[in-house]
Write a protein that holds these residues in place. Structure first.
Motif, mmCIF file in Angstrom:
data_model
loop_
_atom_site.group_PDB
_atom_site.id
_atom_site.type_symbol
_atom_site.label_atom_id
_atom_site.label_comp_id
_atom_site.label_asym_id
_atom_site.label_seq_id
_atom_site.Cartn_x
_atom_site.Cartn_y
_atom_site.Cartn_z
ATOM 1 N N TYR A 161 0.860 -1.185 0.000
ATOM 2 C CA TYR A 161 0.000 0.000 0.000
ATOM 3 C C TYR A 161 0.895 1.234 0.000
ATOM 4 O O TYR A 161 2.060 1.185 0.394
ATOM 5 N N ILE A 162 0.356 2.366 -0.427
ATOM 6 C CA ILE A 162 1.064 3.637 -0.298
ATOM 7 C C ILE A 162 1.056 4.028 1.172
ATOM 8 O O ILE A 162 0.005 4.012 1.821
ATOM 9 N N THR A 163 2.215 4.352 1.727
ATOM 10 C CA THR A 163 2.303 4.689 3.145
ATOM 11 C C THR A 163 3.047 6.005 3.332
ATOM 12 O O THR A 163 3.820 6.435 2.487
ATOM 13 N N SER A 164 2.793 6.633 4.456
ATOM 14 C CA SER A 164 3.531 7.821 4.882
ATOM 15 C C SER A 164 3.536 7.853 6.401
ATOM 16 O O SER A 164 2.724 7.191 7.050
ATOM 17 N N CYS A 165 4.465 8.616 6.970
ATOM 18 C CA CYS A 165 4.661 8.581 8.422
ATOM 19 C C CYS A 165 4.849 10.009 8.933
ATOM 20 O O CYS A 165 5.570 10.809 8.340
ATOM 21 N N TYR A 166 4.198 10.323 10.076
ATOM 22 C CA TYR A 166 4.226 11.670 10.628
ATOM 23 C C TYR A 166 4.370 11.634 12.145
ATOM 24 O O TYR A 166 3.965 10.678 12.805
ATOM 25 N N LEU A 191 2.288 8.679 13.657
ATOM 26 C CA LEU A 191 1.141 8.252 12.862
ATOM 27 C C LEU A 191 1.652 7.576 11.591
ATOM 28 O O LEU A 191 2.352 8.194 10.789
ATOM 29 N N ARG A 192 1.319 6.309 11.443
ATOM 30 C CA ARG A 192 1.668 5.572 10.230
ATOM 31 C C ARG A 192 0.422 5.506 9.363
ATOM 32 O O ARG A 192 -0.572 4.886 9.740
ATOM 33 N N ARG A 193 0.458 6.173 8.240
ATOM 34 C CA ARG A 193 -0.700 6.208 7.357
ATOM 35 C C ARG A 193 -0.573 5.169 6.259
ATOM 36 O O ARG A 193 0.353 5.192 5.470
ATOM 37 N N ILE A 194 -1.500 4.208 6.262
ATOM 38 C CA ILE A 194 -1.675 3.307 5.137
ATOM 39 C C ILE A 194 -2.817 3.938 4.351
ATOM 40 O O ILE A 194 -3.940 3.958 4.841
ATOM 41 N N HIS A 195 -2.585 4.508 3.173
ATOM 42 C CA HIS A 195 -3.511 5.448 2.557
ATOM 43 C C HIS A 195 -4.907 4.831 2.433
ATOM 44 O O HIS A 195 -5.247 4.207 1.441
#
Length: 403
Positions: free
Chosen positions: A58-63, A76-80
């Motif tokens: 999946y597309i992921t991003s982290c904040y 916060l680990r975002r799995i889009h």
């Protein structure tokens, strides 16, 4: 406090407090549910180049974000489509970035050709990790798996890109629970039926991580390189480490447990325990040196709410009369003294000593001189403490009482 520890704590604090300019980062939301002040922990790819990760597909991003309910930072680990919230550890880096971010390390397997007649070079020429460090990692990772497996769950993210390192050797496993959500099948009646299979996969993943560390290269865990990798381990490390890797990577007819590797760890467990206890001793010693700072800061904060207050209960002269005037002169005695030549006299030990005497309310006398030098008041620190406590209580009562 030791300079190294001080700098580490300062760096963590700066990372914790980091913010972005929202106008320059319109793609980062200002709020997500009860979280605000989002700060990217990983580089944000351009919107038209979003790529799926190899771990989750999946597309992921982290904040980093602050929870408005407890005002604490979280990761916060975002799995889009979903957002997972984890504890935030400032300054942490992944095991991949710490140990496997050098592309030249893989060339040992991809370019160098050696076989039975040309053994691999010794450790000092191969740039391998110290065995003591690898065992330190093994103890922590196996302990994490033991905790997870004992709870009847599986880790499923035992991967260098998901293992965090804080400080020199402290490990934490990141992104746990993500696969449990992404692969959840509501049609299954027993959601724990596959857990033993996942736990066995955890042990294989642990073996791959240990082998990669021993080879100092992720290329070593590729199937075509396993034989070379194990030969490298045999030459450079102990038989216990080799046997542990073989046990974890070899399929068994029975279900294995993470407890099975304890005999292979052996007395090294006590080495890691001793190192941990010594680390605690050092930190406690440094903490003892700094613990008084909070007390002195509270004194200064209270004094700051009293001195030079423009008005209190419609009395503009309140801070210049009575007990408050004594506290004003004491503030000058602390911070505004000058030498005979008229230059500022700054002595941190004088400030700390006077604040400690005020906090204790000692009977020692002190001379307070007015700014025009026309009057000198001789009082004890006990008198000043009484003035200080009663005045601050008066302010507190007004602040919490009815308007």
């Amino acid at each position: 406090m030791a300079d190294e520890l001080r700098q580490e704590l300062i760096n963590r604090h700066l990372i914790t407090m980091a913010q972005i300019d929202q106008s320059e980062n319109p793609g980062v939301p200002s709020e997500v549910d009860s979280y605000h002040s989002l700060f990217p922990l990983e580089p944000l790819p351009p919107p038209n180049r979003m790529q799926k990760t190899s771990n989750f597909s999946y597309i992921t991003s982290c904040y980093k974000a602050v929870n408005s309910k407890d005002d604490l930072p979280y990761c916060l680990r975002r799995i889009h489509a979903l957002v997972f919230s984890y504890d935030f550890h400032a300054g942490a880096e992944t095991m991949f970035n710490r140990h496997f971010n050098d592309p030249t390390a893989d060339s040992y397997f991809t370019k160098r050709k050696w076989g039975q007649h040309e053994p691999p070079p010794p450790r000092q020429h191969a740039g391998l990790l110290p065995e003591s460090l690898i065992w330190a990692y093994i103890v922590q990772l196996s302990s994490a798996l033991r905790t997870i497996h004992t709870a009847g769950l599986a880790c499923r993210v035992m991967d260098p890109s998901k293992i965090l390192i804080t400080g020199k050797t402290r490990l934490r496993v990141n992104c746990v629970g993500v696969f449990d959500v992404l692969t959840f099948d509501n049609s299954q009646t027993n959601h724990l039926a596959l857990m033993p299979q996942y736990q066995q996969a955890d042990l294989i993943s642990l073996g791959k991580v240990v082998l990669a560390l021993a080879c100092n290269s992720l290329a070593g865990i590729q199937r075509e390189n396993l034989q070379k990798a194990m030969e490298l381990v045999s030459i450079n490390y102990s038989s216990d480490l080799k046997n542990l890797i073989l046990y974890l990577l070899t399929e068994q007819s029975r279900l294995r447990s993470v407890n099975d590797i304890m005999p292979m760890i052996g007395a090294r467990f006590y080495t890691q325990l001793d190192a941990s206890q010594m680390r605690n001793d050092v930190i406690e010693e440094d903490l003892a040196k700094e613990v008084q700072n909070g007390r002195l800061f509270r004194l200064l904060a209270k004094l700051g709410t009293i001195n030079e207050r423009p008005e209190f209960q419609k009395d503009p002269t309140w801070s210049e009369t009575g007990d408050r005037y004594l506290l004003k002169l004491f503030r000058d005695h602390l911070f505004h003294q000058v030498t005979e030549a008229g230059t500022p006299w700054i002595d941190l030990s004088h400030i700390v000593s006077c604040l400690n005497k005020l906090d204790a309310g000692v009977p020692e006398k002190i001379s307070l001189v007015s700014r025009d030098e026309k009057s000198v008041l001789v009082v004890t620190y006990s008198d000043l403490k009484r003035c200080f406590d009663s005045t601050f209580q008066e302010l507190q009562a007004a602040a919490t009482g009815p308007l």
